[in-house]
Design a protein around this motif. Structure first.
Motif, PDB file in Angstrom:
ATOM      1  N   ARG A 130       0.829  -1.198   0.000  1.00 51.12           N
ATOM      2  CA  ARG A 130       0.000   0.000   0.000  1.00 51.12           C
ATOM      3  C   ARG A 130       0.867   1.253   0.000  1.00 51.12           C
ATOM      4  N   PRO A 131       1.548   1.505  -1.103  1.00 53.62           N
ATOM      5  CA  PRO A 131       2.389   2.710  -1.143  1.00 53.62           C
ATOM      6  C   PRO A 131       1.576   4.005  -1.144  1.00 53.62           C
ATOM      7  N   ASP A 132       0.264   3.880  -1.342  1.00 53.46           N
ATOM      8  CA  ASP A 132      -0.597   5.057  -1.374  1.00 53.46           C
ATOM      9  C   ASP A 132      -0.937   5.593   0.013  1.00 53.46           C
ATOM     10  N   ILE A 133      -0.642   4.806   1.058  1.00 52.47           N
ATOM     11  CA  ILE A 133      -0.985   5.238   2.412  1.00 52.47           C
ATOM     12  C   ILE A 133      -0.085   6.405   2.807  1.00 52.47           C
ATOM     13  N   PRO A 134      -0.672   7.548   3.192  1.00 54.58           N
ATOM     14  CA  PRO A 134       0.152   8.713   3.532  1.00 54.58           C
ATOM     15  C   PRO A 134       0.914   8.505   4.834  1.00 54.58           C
ATOM     16  N   PHE A 135       2.117   9.092   4.893  1.00 58.86           N
ATOM     17  CA  PHE A 135       2.915   9.009   6.116  1.00 58.86           C
ATOM     18  C   PHE A 135       2.660  10.238   6.976  1.00 58.86           C
ATOM     19  N   VAL A 136       2.409  10.000   8.252  1.00 62.05           N
ATOM     20  CA  VAL A 136       2.193  11.079   9.213  1.00 62.05           C
ATOM     21  C   VAL A 136       3.140  10.854  10.384  1.00 62.05           C
ATOM     22  N   GLU A 137       3.985  11.835  10.657  1.00 60.03           N
ATOM     23  CA  GLU A 137       4.918  11.714  11.778  1.00 60.03           C
ATOM     24  C   GLU A 137       4.174  11.920  13.097  1.00 60.03           C
ATOM     25  N   PHE A 138       4.427  11.052  14.051  1.00 58.95           N
ATOM     26  CA  PHE A 138       3.794  11.191  15.368  1.00 58.95           C
ATOM     27  C   PHE A 138       4.737  10.620  16.421  1.00 58.95           C
TER      28      PHE A 138
END
Length: 655
Positions: A195-203
């Motif tokens: 799923r390369p479409d899943i956005p990355f969110v830093e947390f």
């Protein structure tokens, strides 16, 4: 449905419809090849007469390469592949009179071609991936120890960890200290092959026993989990399913490894997800659960060794970045100090640094000539950039009135000349009134009209002379880029006199004023120019005090010579030719170009690029600038870097 058949709108399978359905063939109408979205099923595309006429060879080739079998339907009367179709791209051809059985047989063959092509492509991709993995694994140790960029290093670590463990996804956490002094883990990177479409969110998450990564960071030992959905009830940690539920992903097997430095301190956590039998398979299919396997003890050992080496590399990279940030802050503060002293040159140091680096990088690309063997390392490029940013720092040692002198005369000097001009005009008016009154007292109206006409003419001449005097002064006060202008009228006004308020004759222009207004280039006289030129010595004295690292040790020398010329007419040392370092000669070209074209300075007009380059060509022809470097400067169009909108602008005497 096991198969997929794309067909033009309006086409019908007719009698073959039931047979297609029984064999698991899904029919889908499309308006053209660009709308085809093949999946993992064997796929064919049916070309009827209308589709044949509208599709180009390029579109059909693209479909064939994607594993789509092309099946052409003949027009009435056609018994063979017509010339307008590329026969080598087709998987089959059906005459218009073909029956349902022939259609099914041809279609089955097309699906077999599609399946074979997809399998071949899959095998080819897998082989390439395996070869790439072996190559990268052989280099991974060297890469981890030599890579200093933290972002690149983290990506390298996670990518290689996923490769060696055959993981579908993974995350990398870095330990950091929060504003309140609490230790926590921050997700710096996430990868998901399926799923390369899943956005990355830093947390961030706390370092405690509640989460898998937090537990590992606390305990300093790895977790190997076969299925995170079925954790034993007695464990302290838990798995948060919200990610899976939000994106429709199934996390199953997991390996969570602490990254510890040589002191045993956990500086990060490596989390690998869903080890796969087939590294190239994308999860999310019906057999996804069968693709996912547990992490083996051997895999845990490999990843643990990689994590230990990665921890040391990350720590080194963080230290290196901290030092770079510290020094970058110092350089920025120094440049800010320069610009505070002379705000009109704001941006000059940055533009010179950018063009200097751009020209050095252009030399790296030269394949022949005197620079074919020239290559600048990353450290040398940094050295050049810092030298460019700091090359004018010595201006802090130059008097501000000289540094920002916009015209040939200082404001006070020009104000005095304006007052003198006003006094001369007023004197002419007073003289007119005095002479008129005396004539009337002495002669009355006898001959008055003729006398008045002569008096008006004399007054007009005096006022015109005074106005011409101010006009000449204002014109001569403007600095010129090149030695130009006719200053003969300055001599006229230096010799012309007026009577001051005490009745003493005074020159329109004093000797000092005439000297300043006669400056033929720029706005500085010789004494002021020498003071400005002294900034390079101030720069060198300042930079020489800094304990540079070995890779930056030549910054003082590079900056010192940026006003030297190949013919020895530069300053401060008047060195010649090869005695001037190559890096300095690169900076000199960038500095001169920016001085000529800068649009943010009040003491000269900005020159268009074409005129600036013409001036530099003259300096090349006089043997002052490096002709080979200037040629690369032109051919690589380095001069176009950081061009700004036209405004008013600098004198060439501004170093």
């Amino acid at each position: 449905m096991k198969y997929l058949l794309y067909h033009p709108p309006g086409w019908s399978p007719g009698p073959a419809a039931d047979a297609l359905a029984s064999e698991g063939v899904h029919l889908e109408a499309v308006g053209g090849p660009d709308r085809i979205r093949p999946d993992d099923r064997p796929t064919a595309y049916l070309l009827d007469g209308r589709a044949r006429a509208s599709h180009g060879r390029e579109a059909l080739t693209r479909l064939r390469d994607a594993g789509v079998a092309l099946l052409a339907l003949g027009l009435p009367g056609e018994v063979d592949v017509p010339p307008d179709l590329p026969a080598e791209l087709l998987s089959g051809f059906l005459p218009a009179a073909a029956g349902p059985r022939q259609f099914l047989v041809t279609l089955r063959a097309a699906f077999q071609v599609s399946a074979s092509a997809r399998e071949h492509r899959h095998t080819r991709e897998e082989s390439a991936a395996r070869l790439s993995e072996l190559t990268e694994l052989a280099e991974i140790g060297a890469q981890l120890t030599t890579e200093k960029n933290l972002e690149t290093l983290l990506d390298l670590i996670l990518t290689q960890a996923r490769r060696v463990s055959q993981s579908d996804a993974g995350s990398l956490y870095i330990a950091e200290t929060g504003p309140g002094g609490d230790r926590r883990l921050c997700v710096k990177l996430s990868q998901n092959f399926s799923r390369p479409d899943i956005p990355f969110v830093e947390f961030t998450i706390p370092i405690d026993h509640a989460s898998l990564a937090g537990y590992v960071a606390t305990e300093g030992s790895p977790l190997v989990i076969e299925d995170v959905y079925t954790l034993p009830p007695e464990v302290q940690y838990s798995f948060n399913r919200s990610f899976d539920e939000r994106y429709g992903y199934r996390t199953k097997s997991m390996l969570v490894i602490p990254m510890q430095n040589h002191q045993g301190e956990v500086i990060g956590v490596l989390q690998l997800i869903n080890r796969k039998r087939d590294p190239g398979a994308r999860l999310g299919e019906r057999d996804a659960e069968q693709q996912i396997i547990p992490f083996s003890p051997h895999t845990v050992k490999i990843v643990s060794a990689l994590a230990s080496q990665a921890a040391v590399s990350i720590e080194n990279s963080q230290l290196y970045e901290a030092i770079e940030r510290l020094f970058e802050g110092f350089v920025r503060a120094a440049v800010h100090a320069i610009e505070q002293r002379d705000p009109t040159t704001s941006g000059h140091s940055e533009r010179v640094a950018l063009r200097t680096v751009a020209l050095a990088e252009a030399l790296d690309r030269v394949q022949d000539g005197p620079f074919r063997l020239i290559s600048f390392s990353r450290e040398q490029i940094r050295e050049l950039r810092y030298a460019g940013l700091l090359h004018d720092f010595g201006k802090v040692g130059v008097r501000e009135q000289v540094l920002v002198k916009a015209k040939k005369l200082y404001e006070g000097e020009l104000a005095l000349i304006r007052q003198r001009h006003a006094f001369i005009r007023r004197s002419a008016e007073w003289e007119y009134e005095r002479a008129r009154a005396e004539y009337l007292l002495a002669h009355g109206r006898d001959g008055y009209e003729a006398f008045l006409a002569e008096l008006v003419a004399r007054q007009r001449e005096s006022i015109d002379t005074a106005d011409r005097f101010l006009k000449v002064v204002l014109a001569s006060n403007e600095p010129t880029v090149l030695a130009e202008g006719d200053f003969a009228q300055l001599g006229e006004f230096a010799n012309r006199q007026y009577t001051d308020i005490d009745g003493t004759p005074q020159p329109y222009l004093t000797a000092k004023e005439r000297m300043h207004l006669s400056i033929r280039k720029g706005s500085l006289d010789e004494r002021e120019r020498l003071e400005i030129e002294s900034h390079v010595n101030h720069t060198f004295a300042f930079l020489e005090r800094i304990p540079w690292t070995r890779g930056l040790a030549r910054i003082p020398e590079i900056a010192l010579g940026h006003h030297e010329k190949l013919d020895g007419t530069g300053y401060p040392r008047r060195v010649r030719g090869e005695d001037i370092p190559l890096q300095t000669r690169i900076m000199t070209i960038s500095d001169i170009y920016d001085a000529l074209t800068a649009q943010d300075r009040p003491y000269k007009r900005a020159l268009p690029a074409e005129r600036a380059l013409e001036i530099m060509v003259d300096e090349v022809e006089r043997g002052q600038l490096d002709s080979d470097l200037f040629r690369v400067f032109i051919e690589a169009r380095v001069w176009e870097e950081q061009r700004e909108k036209p405004r008013a602008s600098v004198a060439v005497n501004r170093p």
